[in-house]
Enzyme design. Sequence first.
Site, PDB file in Angstrom:
ATOM      1  N   GLN A 104      17.426  12.215  25.186  1.00 44.90           N
ATOM      2  CA  GLN A 104      18.739  12.112  24.556  1.00 44.90           C
ATOM      3  C   GLN A 104      18.698  12.479  23.076  1.00 44.90           C
ATOM      4  O   GLN A 104      17.635  12.551  22.454  1.00 44.90           O
ATOM      5  CB  GLN A 104      19.279  10.687  24.707  1.00 44.90           C
ATOM      6  CG  GLN A 104      19.660  10.335  26.132  1.00 44.90           C
ATOM      7  CD  GLN A 104      20.347   8.990  26.216  1.00 44.90           C
ATOM      8  OE1 GLN A 104      19.713   7.986  26.509  1.00 44.90           O
ATOM      9  NE2 GLN A 104      21.639   8.959  25.966  1.00 44.90           N
TER      10      GLN A 104
ATOM     11  N   ASP B  67      18.113  10.839  29.956  1.00 44.05           N
ATOM     12  CA  ASP B  67      16.954  10.318  30.688  1.00 44.05           C
ATOM     13  C   ASP B  67      17.113   8.870  31.122  1.00 44.05           C
ATOM     14  O   ASP B  67      16.728   8.503  32.238  1.00 44.05           O
ATOM     15  CB  ASP B  67      15.673  10.505  29.874  1.00 44.05           C
ATOM     16  CG  ASP B  67      15.756   9.997  28.445  1.00 44.05           C
ATOM     17  OD1 ASP B  67      16.798   9.407  28.049  1.00 44.05           O
ATOM     18  OD2 ASP B  67      14.769  10.183  27.706  1.00 44.05           O
TER      19      ASP B  67
END
Length: 465
Positions: free
Chosen positions: A68, A224
Amino acid sequence: MLVAGVDSSTQSCKVVVCDADSGNIVRHSKVPHPDGTEVPAEAWWSALREATDGLLDGVSAIAVAGQQHGLVALDASGVPVREALLWNDTRSARAAEDLVAEFGGARAWAEAVGLVPLAAHTVAKLRWLADHEPRHADRVARVLLPHDYLTWRLLGGTPDVEPITDRGDASGTGYWSPASGEYRKDLVALGFRDRLPELPRVLGPSEAAGQTSDGLLVAAGTGDNASAALGLGIGDGDVVVSLGTSGTVFTRASHPSADGSGAIQGFADATGAFLPLVCTLNAARVLDRTAALLGIGLDELETVARQSVPGAAGLTLLPYLTGERTPNLPDAAGTLHGLTLESMAPHHMARAGIEGMLCNLADSLDRLRADGITPRRVLLIGGAAANPLVAEIAAEIFEVEVAVPDPQEYVALGAARQAAWTLARTPTPPAWKPPPAREFPPPANGPGPEIRSRYTTLRQRLHGV
């Protein structure tokens, strides 16, 4: 029918191919990524191509989950204007502080987008780029996240291909609101000094992004942590503690979070719900460095640490080896306290490394508890979770049952499940069987409270938080 899931993490690109009905993994691959806090985005694409070479025969759909917050800035021709800035690049710490002040404080940010900017967040990296590399900033036509970039490349990667993202990853930027489901373009302009580049269209959880040139269906993908939650199939009362390079503590919630302290990131998840998350910069790397300091392999750390005692004979480690995000101490260093003739021994230092890492994560778990979340159990995942002593100590320190699912690439598995969902066009994700897990109950009247008390006292004394 087969589906593929991609985990494009900080360290590597991992791909799993699964049966779409059962979730059983039939093949997999892994290719490393270059080290650093800024990386050429093209390196991720090269790794994905290498990892999928010969792997996708018979595959009908694919989804990408990615690390991210990273900033991928493209010019009008679709070429990155510079290397991508990763989540762990802390040069944007001052930019984050400035943005918080300019918008009216932490509470205003939390109410606007569910989080308070830190160095990791994309909006702070936009400000850093605008202030430190204005010529690059002036060339930026599109701003993507790592998973957005790879999805865009799968779809052709040309200027006429519309970039897309999803709720989970967009919610980590600092300029998309999980509560409203809209971009806050005023915050983009604030961060990027009045520049307004094109942003990816935000897709729903099971919405298709398009197809590759050879007809492979491409799902929306996600960040993720949201993908790991989907891969684990977490339910009510499940809190995930992930021991990767960074540490994350997150759960599924039915409503968005707005934590004015900034500790809880009020993310969205990959199912249409929400994913309150607390992140630390230091997790498994603490064990790596502890083992290296002792001159032993990581696989030997458990054996050595078992020779110690709970509390490591008075040794306490504050594990801020790369600064820290929670608590927000980007310039801090680690501290080893309590050295005596007795405690200054390899086995006590080994145990202190494990306890310090877990105490830091226990503080993060307490942040979720303070937000009204009552954990039924903790699911411990990541490479360091394979160490049984880590799980045993976690149950002591967290004071809740710890379950360690069988080792799997859960981020990639979650992406594959999303691909199967998109392919099936059903209202809910396919009901893949949850992974088996080994359980570690918390001991009655265990040593956890005493260990944490000493840790908390040291943290407050040195850092005032």
